[in-house]
Design a protein around this motif. Structure first.
Motif, PDB file in Angstrom:
ATOM      1  N   LYS A  11       0.823  -1.210  -0.104  1.00 28.52           N
ATOM      2  CA  LYS A  11       0.000   0.037   0.074  1.00 28.52           C
ATOM      3  C   LYS A  11       0.862   1.145  -0.084  1.00 28.52           C
ATOM      4  O   LYS A  11       0.569   2.338  -0.733  1.00 28.52           O
ATOM      5  CB  LYS A  11      -1.036   0.090   1.291  1.00 28.52           C
ATOM      6  CG  LYS A  11      -2.178  -0.871   1.215  1.00 28.52           C
ATOM      7  CD  LYS A  11      -2.897  -1.060   2.280  1.00 28.52           C
ATOM      8  CE  LYS A  11      -3.929  -2.176   2.056  1.00 28.52           C
ATOM      9  NZ  LYS A  11      -4.699  -2.490   3.136  1.00 28.52           N
ATOM     10  N   ALA A  12       1.975   1.013   0.549  1.00 29.00           N
ATOM     11  CA  ALA A  12       2.893   2.154   0.749  1.00 29.00           C
ATOM     12  C   ALA A  12       3.422   2.593  -0.439  1.00 29.00           C
ATOM     13  O   ALA A  12       3.676   4.004  -0.780  1.00 29.00           O
ATOM     14  CB  ALA A  12       3.795   2.178   1.902  1.00 29.00           C
ATOM     15  N   GLU A  14       2.277   1.872  -3.637  1.00 28.91           N
ATOM     16  CA  GLU A  14       1.278   2.375  -4.427  1.00 28.91           C
ATOM     17  C   GLU A  14       1.342   4.010  -4.115  1.00 28.91           C
ATOM     18  O   GLU A  14       0.681   4.579  -5.081  1.00 28.91           O
ATOM     19  CB  GLU A  14       0.066   1.723  -4.201  1.00 28.91           C
ATOM     20  CG  GLU A  14      -0.133   0.354  -4.635  1.00 28.91           C
ATOM     21  CD  GLU A  14      -1.448  -0.538  -4.230  1.00 28.91           C
ATOM     22  OE1 GLU A  14      -2.375   0.223  -3.477  1.00 28.91           O
ATOM     23  OE2 GLU A  14      -1.494  -1.635  -4.648  1.00 28.91           O
ATOM     24  N   GLN A  15       1.489   4.196  -2.987  1.00 33.57           N
ATOM     25  CA  GLN A  15       1.243   5.769  -2.480  1.00 33.57           C
ATOM     26  C   GLN A  15       2.600   6.431  -2.875  1.00 33.57           C
ATOM     27  O   GLN A  15       2.759   7.650  -2.595  1.00 33.57           O
ATOM     28  CB  GLN A  15       0.946   5.856  -1.180  1.00 33.57           C
ATOM     29  CG  GLN A  15      -0.687   5.403  -0.932  1.00 33.57           C
ATOM     30  CD  GLN A  15      -1.022   5.481   0.622  1.00 33.57           C
ATOM     31  OE1 GLN A  15      -0.232   5.984   1.519  1.00 33.57           O
ATOM     32  NE2 GLN A  15      -2.131   5.070   0.839  1.00 33.57           N
ATOM     33  N   ASN A  17       5.826   5.901  -1.647  1.00 32.37           N
ATOM     34  CA  ASN A  17       6.537   5.831  -0.511  1.00 32.37           C
ATOM     35  C   ASN A  17       8.002   5.050  -0.908  1.00 32.37           C
ATOM     36  O   ASN A  17       8.286   4.064  -1.185  1.00 32.37           O
ATOM     37  CB  ASN A  17       6.201   4.887   0.609  1.00 32.37           C
ATOM     38  CG  ASN A  17       6.797   5.226   2.135  1.00 32.37           C
ATOM     39  OD1 ASN A  17       8.108   4.656   1.941  1.00 32.37           O
ATOM     40  ND2 ASN A  17       6.497   5.643   2.993  1.00 32.37           N
TER      41      ASN A  17
END
Length: 73
Positions: A11-12, A14-15, A17
């Motif tokens: 998820k990180a 995808e953002q 990070n």
């Protein structure tokens, strides 16, 4: 527990990070919490080498060189 960590890193990533890219790459290279996959690991590490965070970029470049990851791209 490790599945939650991996989900968090995905998820990180995808953002956008960069640290998550680096850590997910190392996890793939080492087979920690997921399957060992040098190709996926090298791809995440390669992405981490080209970001604006100098400390992270240097760390990623070091692991790239030490583990000779160019062979997997």
């Amino acid at each position: 527990m490790m599945e939650l960590v991996i989900d968090y890193f995905y998820k990180a990533v995808e953002q956008g990070n960069e640290w998550a890219q680096y850590h997910l790459g190392v996890m793939y290279l080492d087979g920690t919490g997921n399957e060992h996959n040098a190709y996926k690991g090298a791809e995440y590490i390669r992405k981490a080498t080209s970001n604006k965070n100098e400390a992270l970029s240097n760390k990623a470049k070091k692991i790239w060189k030490e583990r000779k990851l160019e062979q997997f791209i």
